[in-house]
Design a protein around this motif. Structure first.
Motif: not given
Length: 340
Positions: A187, A190, A194, A221, A225, A254, A258
């Motif tokens: 994570r 990632s 990003i 992502y 996650r 993204i 999110e």
């Protein structure tokens, strides 16, 4: 001029009264203004030919009209001309009027020159003032731009620094926790990727990208996650059709993902993402179960408002971003029409 002419004639000529003097003075002013009008035509770039052609007509008309007024109209109407005054023929009046006409011409030229000079000065001051206003506005704009640049530089965080530091944290985490730290390390990796991707887009002024890049980032992502957590349902990504270089605002997928993770729950139902490619448009639908603390996921409108504004700036009326609550589920559907 009226005052000077009146005082002079009353002092020097006993037979002249005030009415007579005022009448002749008014006539003189009319002659001067007529000559001024003709000179304005002569000194104009567009009408100087007409001014020259009219000069002879104007002079003859002035002499003719003045002769008529002085020897025919004034004596009978004003009753102020002495009886002993002898009438003069037009030829005699022309010879007598030449000195006065020369005098009136000098006055008319002086007044025209004064008018043009004052107009030129006013225009010069006006131009200077406008130039100063432009310079002041430019300096203020430059000052604001410098202040914005200073603020931007003050808030600038080198993306490579972020990327390297997060990679370092991942290495230390794996060294400390071993296999148990891999999901969290993935994570962190990632997040580093990003941040680097977004920073490079900003630095390159690249607001719109091809959707393949966004899909690759979204897949990264989603895989990182909640990776390794067995108590949560893993996200489902379904792609219908094939992409053909469609465009989208960078980081849109993204941000929508999110938003779903922030306000949804995934212990019983997964996050479902369906991307459907058509000939001239594509649609993206995010569907998640509403979290216990978000009985109405419209509370997440702040983040969606930013996404909506970025899409509006990039695509104007070629996009649609719709939200709806379907029982315990919240859906966000984005549709972008492509330019053919």
């Amino acid at each position: 001029m009226i005052t000077l002419n009146t005082v002079y004639n009353l002092k020097m000529r006993e037979e002249v009264n005030i009415v007579n003097v005022l009448a002749y003075t008014a006539l003189s002013l009319v002659v001067i203004y007529i000559l001024m009008g003709n000179f304005f035509l002569i000194f104009s770039r567009t009408t100087w030919v007409w001014g020259l052609l009219l000069m002879g007509v104007v002079v003859y008309a002035i002499i003719k009209v003045n002769h008529k007024l002085i020897y025919d109209i004034f004596p009978s109407s004003l009753k102020v001309i002495p009886n002993r005054q002898t009438d003069r023929t037009l030829e005699e009046f022309i010879i007598m009027a030449i000195p006065r006409l020369y005098y009136y011409t000098i006055i008319a030229l002086f007044l025209v020159a004064a008018h043009r000079l004052s107009a030129a000065l006013i225009n010069m001051f006006k131009t200077t003032r406008e130039k100063l206003e432009v310079d002041i506005a430019r300096l203020e704009a430059e000052k604001r731009a410098q202040e914005m640049e200073l603020r931007a530089l003050g808030g600038h965080f080198n993306p490579h620094f972020q990327y390297n530091e997060l990679n370092g944290i991942e290495d230390e985490l794996l060294a400390l926790m071993g296999e148990q730290g891999k999901p969290l390390g993935r994570r962190i990796q990632s997040l580093a990727d990003i941040l680097k991707y977004n920073a490079e887009n900003v630095l390159e002024n690249r607001a719109i990208v091809v959707i393949e890049k966004e899909l690759g980032l979204l897949d990264l992502y989603l895989n990182a996650r909640d990776n390794g957590r067995t108590d949560l349902k893993q996200p489902v990504l379904q792609i219908i059709g094939e992409s053909a270089g469609e465009k989208i605002v960078a980081m849109t997928l993204i941000y929508l993902a999110e938003n779903a993770y922030t306000h949804g729950r995934f212990d019983t139902e997964p996050l479902t993402i369906i991307i459907d490619f058509k000939d001239d448009y594509f649609s993206v639908c995010f569907r998640n179960q509403i979290g216990r603390k978000n009985t109405n996921q419209s509370a997440s409108g702040g983040g969606l408002a930013v996404v909506r504004r970025r899409l509006e700036l990039a695509f104007d009326d070629r996009y649609a971003l719709d939200t709806r609550v379907d029982g315990d589920f919240f859906e966000v559907t984005l549709t972008i029409h492509q330019m053919l």
